[in-house]
Enzyme design. Structure first.
Site, PDB file in Angstrom:
ATOM      1  CG  ASP A  76      -7.448  -3.324  -1.963  1.00 23.87           C
ATOM      2  OD1 ASP A  76      -8.019  -2.411  -1.348  1.00 23.87           O
ATOM      3  OD2 ASP A  76      -6.222  -3.538  -1.879  1.00 23.87           O
ATOM      4  CB  SER A 101      -0.969  -0.049   1.182  1.00 27.85           C
ATOM      5  OG  SER A 101      -1.992   0.913   1.054  1.00 27.85           O
ATOM      6  CG  HIS A 118      -5.535  -2.746   1.299  1.00 28.72           C
ATOM      7  ND1 HIS A 118      -4.969  -2.500   0.065  1.00 28.72           N
ATOM      8  CD2 HIS A 118      -4.928  -1.878   2.158  1.00 28.72           C
ATOM      9  CE1 HIS A 118      -4.079  -1.541   0.165  1.00 28.72           C
ATOM     10  NE2 HIS A 118      -4.021  -1.140   1.427  1.00 28.72           N
TER      11      HIS A 118
END
Length: 284
Positions: free
Chosen positions: A229, A153, A262
């Site tokens: 996600d 991320s 995620h």
């Protein structure tokens, strides 16, 4: 080997090696910084390649250390795995004025801030690329001629941008659900404006897609992205990286993973594959 001052927070045996957590006083951030290191068992004089892992928003080094499931793969490949924190912390370190999770503490974005009040402490790019490697090399059996980098991320953004900006330092780069074009998404726009100011030309040096458009190159990229996600469409935008790599003729393996989100359930599923992918590049 000349050692630099280092406090051992903990050391635990795991997967044929030692998982440690350490603390030191950083000259770059002006604060104590904590990081974790996994070192495979070895003979005196052995030196290992090193894989840097950069974590995402709200994380510390603890998230991947406790949930990453990388140690067996690192032991097999002969790789030292290092995970720094995501921002400076401590008394006097400024945070987001409203206490938001996506800026300030836990959200350093791996840049050297130029704007007050963040410029004094938020120097994560120099910390990760210069100070921490020197510290690790002084205290652990690593070969800094064999470095690779990955992240998740915000940390995926960091891995991509640091590798693109420093192609001689890292032999390979991969990422999990990276923020590929921070100049074009809310997370990145907030962070880059806050740390670097309103001049968008300055942002381009910290934006993977912009760096590629401006001529930066790496030999290959591996990116895993979950198609479930929640941040995929608004914050991550992997299609922008795919287009930039295609135009620049950078080999990109973008693996859209069905049903994954995620979280660290996603990262832990594929992290050993990333270790093995980096091992092939580090062996050259």
């Amino acid at each position: 080997m000349v050692e630099m001052p280092l406090e051992t927070v903990s050391e635990t045996r795991a997967h044929g090696g030692t998982q440690g957590v350490y603390r030191h006083d950083s000259t770059q951030t002006g604060t104590p910084m904590t990081f974790s290191v996994f070192v495979p068992d070895h003979a005196p004089g052995d030196r290992f390649a090193v894989l840097w892992y950069l974590s995402g928003l709200t994380c510390t080094q603890a998230n991947v250390t406790e949930k990453g499931e990388y140690r067996a793969a690192c032991r097999e490949a002969g790789i030292v795995f290092v995970a720094p924190d995501t921002s400076p912390r401590g008394e006097g370190v400024p945070d987001d004025a409203e206490g938001a999770y996506d800026f300030g503490l836990g959200a350093g974005f791996y840049v050297d801030a130029t704007q007050a009040p963040f410029a004094q402490h938020y120097r994560m790019a120099s910390y990760v690329t210069d100070e921490l490697p020197a510290l690790v090399a002084a205290n652990f059996p690593v070969d800094l001629d064999r470095q690779s980098i990955t992240g998740h991320s915000m940390g995926g953004h960091g891995a991509l941008t640091l590798a693109l900006a420093r192609p001689a330092q890292y032999r390979s780069v991969s990422a999990f659900a990276p923020i590929v074009a921070p100049s074009q998404v809310p997370w990145g726009q907030k962070a880059l404006a806050g740390y670097l100011g309103d001049d968008r030309a300055a942002w381009r040096k910290h934006d993977a897609v912009a760096l590629i458009e401006d001529g930066a190159r790496v030999a290959a990229l591996l990116v895993d992205q979950g198609d479930a996600d929640a941040f995929l469409e608004n914050q991550l935008r992997p299609e922008l990286l795919e287009a930039a790599c295609a135009a620049a003729e950078i080999p990109l393996e973008l693996r859209m993973q069905p049903g994954y989100d995620h979280s660290y359930y996603f990262i832990s599923t594929f992290l050993a594959e990333h270790v093995a992918w980096h091992a092939r590049h580090l062996a050259r």
